[in-house]
Design a protein around this motif. Structure first.
Motif, PDB file in Angstrom:
ATOM      1  N   ALA A  83       0.710 -12.845   1.242  1.00 13.77           N
ATOM      2  CA  ALA A  83       0.451 -13.680   1.826  1.00 13.77           C
ATOM      3  C   ALA A  83      -1.163 -13.519   2.320  1.00 13.77           C
ATOM      4  CB  ALA A  83       0.820 -14.106   3.593  1.00 13.77           C
ATOM      5  N   THR A  84      -1.704 -12.304   2.638  1.00 17.34           N
ATOM      6  CA  THR A  84      -2.829 -11.940   2.823  1.00 17.34           C
ATOM      7  C   THR A  84      -3.748 -12.159   1.247  1.00 17.34           C
ATOM      8  OG1 THR A  84      -2.577 -10.700   4.490  1.00 17.34           O
ATOM      9  CG2 THR A  84      -4.949 -10.570   3.215  1.00 17.34           C
ATOM     10  N   ALA A  85      -3.369 -11.547   0.077  1.00 16.25           N
ATOM     11  CA  ALA A  85      -3.861 -12.071  -0.981  1.00 16.25           C
ATOM     12  C   ALA A  85      -4.010 -13.013  -1.533  1.00 16.25           C
ATOM     13  CB  ALA A  85      -2.793 -11.630  -2.090  1.00 16.25           C
ATOM     14  N   ALA A 112      -7.156  -4.276   0.071  1.00 14.27           N
ATOM     15  CA  ALA A 112      -7.801  -2.636  -1.105  1.00 14.27           C
ATOM     16  C   ALA A 112      -7.932  -3.368  -1.965  1.00 14.27           C
ATOM     17  CB  ALA A 112      -7.372  -1.945  -0.564  1.00 14.27           C
ATOM     18  N   ARG A 113      -6.472  -4.218  -2.636  1.00  9.25           N
ATOM     19  CA  ARG A 113      -6.411  -4.601  -4.096  1.00  9.25           C
ATOM     20  C   ARG A 113      -7.455  -5.383  -4.675  1.00  9.25           C
ATOM     21  NH1 ARG A 113      -0.178  -6.081  -5.261  1.00  9.25           N
ATOM     22  NH2 ARG A 113      -1.102  -8.365  -3.906  1.00  9.25           N
ATOM     23  N   GLY A 119     -14.522  -5.782  -7.722  1.00 18.56           N
ATOM     24  CA  GLY A 119     -16.011  -4.834  -7.968  1.00 18.56           C
ATOM     25  C   GLY A 119     -16.362  -4.614  -6.925  1.00 18.56           C
ATOM     26  N   LYS A 120     -15.646  -5.221  -5.481  1.00 14.35           N
ATOM     27  CA  LYS A 120     -15.910  -4.638  -4.532  1.00 14.35           C
ATOM     28  C   LYS A 120     -15.642  -3.387  -3.865  1.00 14.35           C
ATOM     29  CE  LYS A 120     -18.022  -8.801  -2.077  1.00 14.35           C
ATOM     30  NZ  LYS A 120     -18.297  -9.556  -1.427  1.00 14.35           N
ATOM     31  N   ARG A 121     -16.595  -3.180  -2.702  1.00  9.76           N
ATOM     32  CA  ARG A 121     -16.416  -1.236  -1.902  1.00  9.76           C
ATOM     33  C   ARG A 121     -15.639  -1.914  -0.281  1.00  9.76           C
ATOM     34  NH1 ARG A 121     -20.468   1.845   0.143  1.00  9.76           N
ATOM     35  NH2 ARG A 121     -21.626  -0.406  -0.055  1.00  9.76           N
ATOM     36  N   LEU A 122     -14.899  -1.055   0.105  1.00 12.82           N
ATOM     37  CA  LEU A 122     -14.277  -1.441   1.126  1.00 12.82           C
ATOM     38  C   LEU A 122     -14.905  -0.688   2.539  1.00 12.82           C
ATOM     39  CD1 LEU A 122     -11.786  -3.107   2.456  1.00 12.82           C
ATOM     40  CD2 LEU A 122     -10.510  -1.160   1.895  1.00 12.82           C
ATOM     41  N   ARG A 123     -14.739  -1.004   3.162  1.00 11.20           N
ATOM     42  CA  ARG A 123     -14.785  -0.571   4.719  1.00 11.20           C
ATOM     43  C   ARG A 123     -14.697  -0.341   5.534  1.00 11.20           C
ATOM     44  NH1 ARG A 123     -19.735   1.864   6.615  1.00 11.20           N
ATOM     45  NH2 ARG A 123     -19.731   2.331   5.044  1.00 11.20           N
ATOM     46  N   ALA A 169      -4.089   3.095  -1.588  1.00  8.64           N
ATOM     47  CA  ALA A 169      -4.574   2.243  -1.560  1.00  8.64           C
ATOM     48  C   ALA A 169      -5.809   2.404  -1.219  1.00  8.64           C
ATOM     49  CB  ALA A 169      -3.822   0.894  -0.375  1.00  8.64           C
ATOM     50  N   ILE A 170      -6.464   2.842  -0.113  1.00  8.98           N
ATOM     51  CA  ILE A 170      -7.646   3.646   0.621  1.00  8.98           C
ATOM     52  C   ILE A 170      -7.420   5.134   0.461  1.00  8.98           C
ATOM     53  CG2 ILE A 170      -7.624   1.154   1.198  1.00  8.98           C
ATOM     54  CD1 ILE A 170      -7.330   2.834   4.053  1.00  8.98           C
ATOM     55  N   THR A 171      -8.394   5.918   0.625  1.00  7.08           N
ATOM     56  CA  THR A 171      -8.858   6.795   0.667  1.00  7.08           C
ATOM     57  C   THR A 171      -9.869   6.885   1.901  1.00  7.08           C
ATOM     58  OG1 THR A 171     -11.259   6.524   0.111  1.00  7.08           O
ATOM     59  CG2 THR A 171      -9.244   7.172  -1.392  1.00  7.08           C
TER      60      THR A 171
END
Length: 307
Positions: A83-85, A112-113, A119-123, A169-171
């Motif tokens: 749903a989020t995707a 994250a996907r 091509g974006k960074r995630l915070r 999924a993330i670090t």
């Protein structure tokens, strides 16, 4: 000029499948009754309520192999991930209305996907009284709402760490935890070993909330997607009693408002979780109303117009 925000999609996830108390399943309706959608519309935000994600009932049974309700947790998180995707693909800002915090596995896996594809960074800003970096070996309860950050970082059962097909999924380097004041003894070692960036209440007491947020938000730019995972027990229980895992000594109303206003000032928030609201334990929907007030600040509400 007033800041503009992307169109918003509300996604209800009515389950307490990962929690140790019943009641968080009613959180989405409590937020709706408190007027979340109407409050954002009044701020000029385009809001669509997508309704509720569907999933299995809570069987309320004991842990199996260290995990409580694992199959059901996976089902709910997979449904939320999809749903989020779908909303992200439409260019909308998803707001997950929980439900307990295990659901962040599904929402953040999708986000994250999406970031990798764009091509974006995630915070990830994790606003919480708890670090949620437990494993089945550390917590005897087996409640998965204490494990989502660990699972997202690749520590946990394959069914959750590989929910989106990739692990991790993330670090830990992508996470900033704020307001932490309850960490299990062995969980402390895991946090240290994995270098999770935690701003606990002692740190906040020593340097102040403004400096804490400046540090946590440092380095955001136009190529950064900021995800806010807001556990309502982040707040001090004197102002937010409607949660299942209250911990004294949390941020007060003014500190919480500052957190939200500084996040809004970045203009980078691209998704939001609201979790662990438990109307059974609340007083006349007080905590839900406060949550709506704080979310308004995430969307630009402030006392004065600021440049």
């Amino acid at each position: 000029m007033p800041r503009t925000f992307p169109p918003v999609s509300l996604i209800g996830v009515p389950t307490d499948i990962g929690a140790g108390h019943r009641g968080a399943r009613m959180g989405p309706d409590a937020l709706r009754i408190a007027g979340l959608g109407e409050a954002l519309l009044a701020r000029g935000v385009d809001v669509v309520d997508t309704g509720n994600v569907q999933g299995p009932a809570n069987p309320w049974i004991e842990p199996v192999h260290g995990y409580r309700h694992l199959d059901e947790v996976v089902a709910w998180n997979r449904a939320l991930m999809d749903a989020t995707a779908a909303e992200l693909a439409k260019g909308r800002l998803p707001i997950m209305l929980g439900g307990d915090h295990c659901l962040a596995i599904g929402s953040i896996t999708a986000i994250a996907r999406h970031c990798r594809q764009q091509g974006k960074r995630l915070r990830v800003l994790w606003l919480d009284a708890h670090s949620d970096f437990n494993t089945s070996a550390v917590t005897p309860s087996g409640n998965i709402h204490g494990m989502p950050v660990a699972c997202l970082c690749g520590i946990g059962p394959d069914e959750l760490t590989r929910l989106g097909g990739e692990a991790p999924a993330i670090t830990p380097a992508e996470v900033r935890q704020i307001g932490i004041r309850s960490v299990d003894p062995e969980e402390k070692k895991l946090i240290k070993d994995h270098a999770v960036d935690v701003y606990d209440m002692r740190y906040i007491d020593e340097v102040g909330m403004k400096r804490t947020m400046e540090t946590a938000l440092e380095g955001l730019d136009a190529d950064t997607h900021l995800h806010v995972s807001f556990d309502v027990d982040f707040l001090d229980p004197s102002i937010a009693p409607g949660v299942g895992t209250t911990v004294p000594g949390g941020p007060n109303y003014r500190e919480a408002q500052l957190v939200m206003e500084m996040i809004a000032d970045t203009g980078r928030m691209g998704s939001l979780d609201i979790v662990e609201l438990n109307p059974v334990l609340d007083r006349r929907n007080r905590t839900a109303k406060l949550t709506v007030d704080l979310v308004e600040s995430l969307f630009g509400k402030s006392t004065l117009m600021r440049d």
